[in-house]
Write an enzyme that holds these catalytic residues in place. Structure first.
Site, PDB file in Angstrom:
ATOM      1  N   HIS A  62      -2.307  -5.012   1.448  1.00  0.00           N
ATOM      2  CA  HIS A  62      -2.531  -3.716   2.103  1.00  0.00           C
ATOM      3  C   HIS A  62      -2.347  -3.809   3.627  1.00  0.00           C
ATOM      4  O   HIS A  62      -2.409  -4.895   4.217  1.00  0.00           O
ATOM      5  CB  HIS A  62      -3.941  -3.206   1.797  1.00  0.00           C
ATOM      6  N   ARG A  66      -8.038   0.826   0.582  1.00  0.00           N
ATOM      7  CA  ARG A  66      -7.060   0.273   1.523  1.00  0.00           C
ATOM      8  C   ARG A  66      -5.774  -0.140   0.809  1.00  0.00           C
ATOM      9  O   ARG A  66      -4.683  -0.050   1.383  1.00  0.00           O
ATOM     10  CB  ARG A  66      -7.665  -0.896   2.307  1.00  0.00           C
ATOM     11  N   GLU A  88     -10.055  -7.432  -4.139  1.00  0.00           N
ATOM     12  CA  GLU A  88     -10.159  -8.616  -3.290  1.00  0.00           C
ATOM     13  C   GLU A  88     -11.242  -9.559  -3.826  1.00  0.00           C
ATOM     14  O   GLU A  88     -12.110  -9.167  -4.622  1.00  0.00           O
ATOM     15  CB  GLU A  88     -10.484  -8.172  -1.855  1.00  0.00           C
ATOM     16  N   HIS A 125      -4.591  -7.450  -2.381  1.00  0.00           N
ATOM     17  CA  HIS A 125      -5.367  -8.020  -1.281  1.00  0.00           C
ATOM     18  C   HIS A 125      -4.997  -9.488  -1.063  1.00  0.00           C
ATOM     19  O   HIS A 125      -4.405 -10.126  -1.929  1.00  0.00           O
ATOM     20  CB  HIS A 125      -6.859  -7.881  -1.600  1.00  0.00           C
TER      21      HIS A 125
END
Length: 248
Positions: free
Chosen positions: A9, A60, A87, A182
């Site tokens: 991201h 994100r 993540e 991520h």
């Protein structure tokens, strides 16, 4: 040749503030939106055309994907979201500034928490409101599968079943797939694809919003992998990521 593009991201608010983010759902900065748009423009200019895209439950990554698809005029393609692409969970480190944490505990300890393969930070307590069991978006996930903290190994163990059952098999019928996620979740996929050792994966630092392309032969074996963009610029961005956990 079939391809999968991995994309971290764009810069998030806590990237900018150099905080451990993990499963905290922070938004993109204006710079992050610009990075995401630039990634979409780059992919379009290189002639990419995706059949399907995958992303996490965190905004994100979702917003980065939306920006990319909009720049490529591919808003219409199917998108699948999975919590398994989230993540790495940083436990009770989430929200702490990385440089300040390095001042307190030492750079070596912070590097272990950030990049070691099998050592996780201290977990969130069951009553901590940051615990994902309190977040409605995970209400269909069995509580025993929701992390309170994770090492990279734990993150990979969470991601790989989804990679092997949902994402990778789609290459049999699709030509090109996009995965927007991520730093650590993508490092797990890269470790698997490139057979990187537990020790060497510590050294891999992924910059935000730089497309990483994997090409596969007719047997779906990795034939080539490369970043799209200026090599010198990408090297500097990687070094910046590596330096996040150092003292001020």
């Amino acid at each position: 040749m079939k391809k999968i593009v991995l994309l971290r991201h764009g810069e998030s608010v806590w990237n900018k503030e150099n905080r451990f983010t993990g499963w905290t759902d922070v938004d993109l900065t204006e710079k992050g939106i610009e990075e995401a748009n630039k990634a979409g423009i780059t992919l379009r200019e290189y002639g990419f055309n995706f059949d399907k895209a995958y992303t996490s439950y965190l905004k994100r990554a979702v917003k980065t994907l939306n920006c990319v698809l909009d720049e490529m005029d591919l808003d219409w393609i199917p998108v699948e979201k999975s919590w398994r692409l989230n993540e790495k969970h940083y436990g009770d480190l989430q929200g702490l500034n990385k440089a300040e944490t390095a001042e307190k505990y030492g750079e070596e300890q912070v590097l272990i928490w950030r990049r070691s393969y099998d050592i996780a930070p201290n977990p969130l307590s069951e009553s901590d409101l940051r615990n994902p069991r309190f977040d409605y978006r995970y209400h269909k996930v069995p509580d025993t599968e929701l992390p309170r903290t994770e090492s990279l190994k734990d993150t990979i163990d969470r991601i790989m079943p989804y990679w092997e059952s949902d994402i990778f098999p789609n290459l049999k019928t699709a030509n090109t797939l996009l995965v927007v996620a991520h730093g650590n979740s993508l490092r797990g996929i890269i470790k698997h694809l490139k057979h990187i050792s537990d020790e060497d994966i510590v050294k891999l630092n992924l910059p935000t919003a730089i497309p990483y392309v994997f090409e596969f032969d007719e047997n779906l074996k990795v034939a080539n992998d490369y970043f799209l963009g200026n090599p010198e610029e990408i090297k500097k961005l990687m070094e910046a990521v590596a330096n996040q956990g150092k003292k001020k």
